[in-house]
Scaffold this motif. Structure first.
Motif: not given
Lengths: 246, 246
Positions: A145-147, A149-152, A197, B70, B72, B76, B78, B146, B149-151, B197
């Motif tokens: 999930w962190m991946l 949130l941070g990179r997608k 996010g 991790q 991608l 990318r 994270q 999280m 990263l999200g907010r 991120g």
DNA sequence: CGCAGAATTGATACATCTCAAGCTGGGTGG
DNA sequence: CCACCCAGCTTGAGATGTATCAATTCTGCG
């Protein structure tokens, strides 16, 4: 308002018997759990616990979906967990809730009184071992999930979420994700935004875009058809393989 | 190149004895661990394990810092975990690594051969209990991450990270975060970006901005002074209280 | 029917990314 | 000892993705 039918099922025919924190228990251990457990029901939208509240129980989700969310002072919200049937709520040894817990669908939980459950954690290694296993799985999920949130990108986030829900839904019906998948979204656009996010407008736009591009089909706001699961996974930007358990 | 001094310390005077996975062990249990353990050293920048690699050990970080990342397909990256002294690496029951593990500083790890360690997990509840506790802590940390990263905005992300590092550093020296704090950044700008991120340019810009605004002081690229910790915490946007353990 | 909550869509603002050009400091070889 | 070199970092200008603000449009339901 709160339809709290305090039904008392036998653990023997519990739908989550083989996946929940009690999965490994022998019959005598189950009997002990049986004594300290009680059921609770919540309606869709109801808050189960507020962050900071005293918690006198831990619990397993029996049916329905609950979410864990965190909030910044100015109101920005981030979902940090999605609890499906068999998932565990609460932390042994902790007095107060660390997150808001909300029922996003009608929800039934199997609650264990905290103190006796904590005692079992010490005396019954099978419970502790299963909980460790589940916690490690949750940690893996949190990191994926962190991946996200941070990179997608927004589109990838939506595609990923749809993939997760589709897979979960398929696993409940014991069908492999292959060919067309059909399911209902258990989340509102706003909840999806909190998960990913994003803002709800961006969620809406990206869903429209995926629909326009034929990646998904919508029937009403919630009923989704995935004509080609691999196509969806491509859109999710994930590591090559279709998301095999790591 | 790799200075792999295979020193063999006694667990008795191990610096992480009271916080690591072995924290609860009695002397006889320690003796068992002693038999299956060995030390390994890595230089700053070295890769400890690649995601997907077969893992024949689990380990505790003795000194230094390691990261879990991790990636991608398109590159990318994270960061999904930051491992400090006493933190645990690896998952009992899993054959291959789920993440890339990298030494960001010189690193010493106390490795346990996997199979015998897994056996101990079953027979020695104290190890399993401690690991559960540590895993729950990590899960909490992941969930706070999280939210970040999200907010959080770029500036808030930087301030949060500096706060985390400052607190950690202060706890190692057993000083409470009060008055001016001084420490060295253990991460490059790029690693900070992977953590948060962001891109490294944005990290750089926000650090410059915080410096311009007097929230932090920089001496060279790495040496940081925090004149007012509360001010920094305000910038981090966190829930009011200065981040007391939840 | 018509309301209310949920969702869509549009126009614009803005934060962060991207690409590109310099800077800095510590190490190295001439 | 100096010049230069290089990785790590900073700064700039412009592009872009997402947020924000603001109307509508759906949809289910009393």
């Amino acid at each position: 308002m709160q339809d709290m039918h305090l039904v008392h099922h036998e653990c023997g025919d519990c739908p989550i018997r083989h996946r929940a924190v009690c999965a490994r228990c022998e019959t005598d251990e189950l009997a002990r759990l049986e004594q300290i457990k009680y059921y609770r029901s919540y309606q869709a939208g109801q808050t189960v616990i507020w962050s900071g509240d005293r918690m006198d129980f831990v619990a397993s989700v029996v049916s329905g979906i609950a979410t864990l969310t965190q909030t910044l002072e100015d109101g920005r919200r981030q979902m940090v967990g999605m609890l499906l049937p068999s998932d565990f709520v609460g932390r042994p040894g902790r007095a107060t809730a660390a997150y808001d817990v909300t029922a996003t669908t009608d929800l039934v939980m199997c609650c264990f009184r905290k103190k006796p459950f904590e005692d079992m954690m010490v005396t019954t290694p099978r419970v502790a071992q299963r909980l460790l296993e589940m916690t490690l799985d949750e940690l893996d999920a949190a990191r994926e999930w962190m991946l996200l949130l941070g990179r997608k990108t927004a589109r990838e986030k939506i595609a990923s979420l749809l993939g997760i829900i589709a897979r979960r839904d398929a696993s409940l019906r014991l069908k492999t994700p292959k060919g067309a998948l059909i399911f209902d979204l258990p989340l509102t656009r706003e909840e999806m935004a909190d998960y990913l996010g994003l803002t709800l407008e961006t969620v809406s736009r990206q869903i429209s875009a995926l629909k326009r591009d034929g990646v998904i089909h919508l029937d009403g706001k919630r009923h989704v058809t995935i004509p080609d699961f691999d196509r969806l996974m491509d859109e999710a930007g994930d590591d090559s393989d279709g998301g095999v358990l790591g």
